[in-house]
Motif scaffolding. Structure first.
Motif, PDB file in Angstrom:
ATOM      1  N   UNK A  57       0.511  -1.004   0.107  1.00 14.88           N
ATOM      2  CA  UNK A  57      -0.426   0.109   0.036  1.00 14.88           C
ATOM      3  C   UNK A  57       0.821   1.240   0.136  1.00 14.88           C
ATOM      4  N   UNK A  58       0.160   2.555  -0.168  1.00 16.62           N
ATOM      5  CA  UNK A  58       1.258   3.475  -0.990  1.00 16.62           C
ATOM      6  C   UNK A  58      -0.277   4.627   0.398  1.00 16.62           C
ATOM      7  N   UNK A  59       0.523   5.024   1.210  1.00 16.64           N
ATOM      8  CA  UNK A  59       0.251   6.226   2.138  1.00 16.64           C
ATOM      9  C   UNK A  59      -0.239   7.040   1.306  1.00 16.64           C
ATOM     10  N   UNK A  60      -1.818   7.381   0.875  1.00 18.72           N
ATOM     11  CA  UNK A  60      -2.620   8.824   0.821  1.00 18.72           C
ATOM     12  C   UNK A  60      -2.077   9.685   1.540  1.00 18.72           C
ATOM     13  N   UNK A  61      -2.528  10.249   2.336  1.00 21.08           N
ATOM     14  CA  UNK A  61      -2.294  10.455   3.188  1.00 21.08           C
ATOM     15  C   UNK A  61      -1.163  11.630   2.971  1.00 21.08           C
ATOM     16  N   UNK A  62       0.233  11.474   2.399  1.00 19.46           N
ATOM     17  CA  UNK A  62       0.954  12.100   2.269  1.00 19.46           C
ATOM     18  C   UNK A  62       1.402  12.433   0.946  1.00 19.46           C
ATOM     19  N   UNK A  63       0.413  11.885   0.205  1.00 21.63           N
ATOM     20  CA  UNK A  63       0.441  12.557  -0.949  1.00 21.63           C
ATOM     21  C   UNK A  63      -0.274  13.283  -1.383  1.00 21.63           C
ATOM     22  N   UNK A  64      -0.088  14.392  -2.271  1.00 19.82           N
ATOM     23  CA  UNK A  64      -0.480  15.628  -3.033  1.00 19.82           C
ATOM     24  C   UNK A  64      -2.149  14.872  -3.580  1.00 19.82           C
ATOM     25  N   UNK A  65      -3.604  15.905  -3.777  1.00 19.33           N
ATOM     26  CA  UNK A  65      -4.861  15.124  -4.663  1.00 19.33           C
ATOM     27  C   UNK A  65      -3.939  15.043  -5.941  1.00 19.33           C
ATOM     28  N   UNK A  66      -3.191  15.916  -6.620  1.00 16.52           N
ATOM     29  CA  UNK A  66      -2.759  15.454  -8.038  1.00 16.52           C
ATOM     30  C   UNK A  66      -2.515  13.550  -7.787  1.00 16.52           C
ATOM     31  N   UNK A  67      -1.633  13.489  -7.873  1.00 14.41           N
ATOM     32  CA  UNK A  67      -0.919  12.099  -7.239  1.00 14.41           C
ATOM     33  C   UNK A  67      -1.556  10.981  -6.525  1.00 14.41           C
ATOM     34  N   UNK A  68      -2.820  11.897  -6.050  1.00 12.26           N
ATOM     35  CA  UNK A  68      -3.595  10.443  -5.693  1.00 12.26           C
ATOM     36  C   UNK A  68      -4.304  10.673  -6.738  1.00 12.26           C
ATOM     37  N   UNK A  69      -5.368  11.481  -7.348  1.00 13.46           N
ATOM     38  CA  UNK A  69      -5.542  11.183  -9.069  1.00 13.46           C
ATOM     39  C   UNK A  69      -4.514  10.223  -9.814  1.00 13.46           C
ATOM     40  N   UNK A  70      -3.485  10.343  -9.678  1.00 12.72           N
ATOM     41  CA  UNK A  70      -2.877   9.470 -10.636  1.00 12.72           C
ATOM     42  C   UNK A  70      -2.431   8.032 -10.397  1.00 12.72           C
ATOM     43  N   UNK A  71      -2.327   8.269  -8.739  1.00 11.97           N
ATOM     44  CA  UNK A  71      -3.005   6.040  -8.512  1.00 11.97           C
ATOM     45  C   UNK A  71      -4.395   5.911  -9.024  1.00 11.97           C
ATOM     46  N   UNK A  72      -5.355   6.778  -8.437  1.00 16.06           N
ATOM     47  CA  UNK A  72      -6.675   6.175  -9.197  1.00 16.06           C
ATOM     48  C   UNK A  72      -6.154   5.363 -11.294  1.00 16.06           C
ATOM     49  N   UNK A  73      -6.037   6.761 -11.524  1.00 13.44           N
ATOM     50  CA  UNK A  73      -6.044   6.555 -12.750  1.00 13.44           C
ATOM     51  C   UNK A  73      -4.964   5.138 -13.229  1.00 13.44           C
ATOM     52  N   UNK A  74      -3.869   5.015 -12.590  1.00 15.69           N
ATOM     53  CA  UNK A  74      -2.695   4.357 -12.782  1.00 15.69           C
ATOM     54  C   UNK A  74      -3.554   3.033 -12.057  1.00 15.69           C
ATOM     55  N   UNK A  75      -4.453   2.216 -11.625  1.00 18.56           N
ATOM     56  CA  UNK A  75      -5.317   1.475 -10.943  1.00 18.56           C
ATOM     57  C   UNK A  75      -6.367   0.879 -11.970  1.00 18.56           C
ATOM     58  N   UNK A  76      -7.287   2.182 -12.458  1.00 21.39           N
ATOM     59  CA  UNK A  76      -8.508   2.512 -13.427  1.00 21.39           C
ATOM     60  C   UNK A  76      -7.657   1.571 -14.977  1.00 21.39           C
ATOM     61  N   UNK A  77      -6.191   1.678 -15.068  1.00 19.57           N
ATOM     62  CA  UNK A  77      -5.720   1.521 -16.050  1.00 19.57           C
ATOM     63  C   UNK A  77      -5.770  -0.004 -16.036  1.00 19.57           C
ATOM     64  N   UNK A  78      -4.934  -1.235 -15.511  1.00 18.95           N
ATOM     65  CA  UNK A  78      -5.178  -2.002 -14.466  1.00 18.95           C
ATOM     66  C   UNK A  78      -6.243  -2.869 -14.407  1.00 18.95           C
ATOM     67  N   UNK A  79      -7.478  -2.711 -14.283  1.00 18.26           N
ATOM     68  CA  UNK A  79      -8.691  -2.888 -14.009  1.00 18.26           C
ATOM     69  C   UNK A  79      -8.675  -2.865 -15.820  1.00 18.26           C
ATOM     70  N   UNK A  80      -8.838  -2.468 -16.590  1.00 17.50           N
ATOM     71  CA  UNK A  80      -9.138  -2.006 -17.433  1.00 17.50           C
ATOM     72  C   UNK A  80      -8.454  -3.142 -19.064  1.00 17.50           C
ATOM     73  N   UNK A  81      -7.268  -3.765 -18.179  1.00 17.95           N
ATOM     74  CA  UNK A  81      -6.275  -4.621 -18.925  1.00 17.95           C
ATOM     75  C   UNK A  81      -6.815  -6.059 -18.816  1.00 17.95           C
ATOM     76  N   UNK A  82      -7.214  -6.211 -17.419  1.00 15.57           N
ATOM     77  CA  UNK A  82      -7.432  -7.390 -17.157  1.00 15.57           C
ATOM     78  C   UNK A  82      -8.932  -7.985 -16.643  1.00 15.57           C
ATOM     79  N   UNK A  83      -9.987  -8.353 -17.601  1.00 15.17           N
ATOM     80  CA  UNK A  83     -11.512  -8.286 -16.591  1.00 15.17           C
ATOM     81  C   UNK A  83     -11.512  -9.217 -15.328  1.00 15.17           C
ATOM     82  N   UNK A  84     -10.617 -10.327 -14.916  1.00 19.38           N
ATOM     83  CA  UNK A  84     -10.800 -11.104 -14.301  1.00 19.38           C
ATOM     84  C   UNK A  84     -10.509 -11.358 -12.673  1.00 19.38           C
ATOM     85  N   UNK A  85      -9.513  -9.339 -13.067  1.00 26.56           N
ATOM     86  CA  UNK A  85      -9.149  -9.098 -11.398  1.00 26.56           C
ATOM     87  C   UNK A  85     -10.685  -8.988 -10.216  1.00 26.56           C
ATOM     88  N   UNK A  86     -10.323  -9.898  -8.947  1.00 31.47           N
ATOM     89  CA  UNK A  86     -11.068  -9.399  -8.143  1.00 31.47           C
ATOM     90  C   UNK A  86      -9.749  -8.156  -6.698  1.00 31.47           C
TER      91      UNK A  86
END
Length: 196
Positions: free
Chosen positions: A44-73
């Motif tokens: 895990x990454x400590x999101x409380x230490x990141x700026x709003x834009x960095x948190x947004x980038x992490x969410x976007x990165x996770x979205x890219x992973x989820x889009x690439x693999x349909x079988x993820x739980x």
């Protein structure tokens, strides 16, 4: 099937059948359904230490992973002890205690558990699970390697769980056991003496 018949049938099942866990292999959890569950552990990454834009980038990165693999739980576990039952017991015991010295000791124990729990409040473990349906062979490993590479490309600190990691995950998930160092394949295995 009536409720009674269903309950009687469930009572005859083994624990492994009830939790749908056939075996733990080197890289997956085999189920009675014929599926293999492969776990990727995400640090895990400590999101409380990141700026709003960095948190947004992490969410976007996770979205890219989820889009690439349909079988993820996904699964999130506490990776530390939960002291709520102990604290509840101490609270109840302190209310019943007539001796003021013992009552103060019980309250101190409760405060100690509170402090420990606050220190471990951020101890979470995040898992991505891939469910393989009756798939075996070398193409499985190349598929899993692609998923791990995708996670790392999106700047997630990820690793595939081995058999000991999977046993620890099961122990935490089903019995909240986070203190054991080595987990048995079978109950009581540590008590078996070879050639006895």
């Amino acid at each position: 099937m009536s409720r009674k018949e269903k309950r009687e049938r469930e009572q005859k099942l083994s624990t492994r059948q009830l939790i749908n866990t056939k075996a733990v292999s080197d890289y997956s959890l085999e189920t009675y359904d014929g599926d293999d569950l492969v776990y990727f552990m995400i640090r895990p990454t400590n999101l409380s230490l990141l700026s709003d834009s960095s948190v947004g980038a992490r969410v976007y990165a996770l979205m890219n992973v989820l889009k690439g693999v349909a079988e993820i739980e996904m699964l999130c576990l506490n990776s530390r002890e939960n002291f709520e039952e102990n604290k509840s017991f101490l609270r109840k015991r302190a209310e019943e205690e007539r001796n003021p010295v013992v009552r103060r000791l019980l309250e101190r124990d409760q405060n100690f558990l509170d402090r420990i729990q606050v220190q471990m409040a951020t101890a979470r473990e995040f898992l991505i699970i891939i469910r393989l349906h009756n798939e075996k062979g070398t193409e499985v490993f190349s598929y899993l390697d692609r998923i791990e590479k995708s996670l790392k490309e999106q700047v997630f600190s990820a690793s595939r769980a081995g058999s000991e990691d999977i046993k620890r995950i099961m122990a935490v998930y089903y019995e909240q056991n986070v203190t054991s160092e080595k987990f048995e394949d079978f109950d009581g295995e540590r008590w078996i003496i070879p050639d006895d």
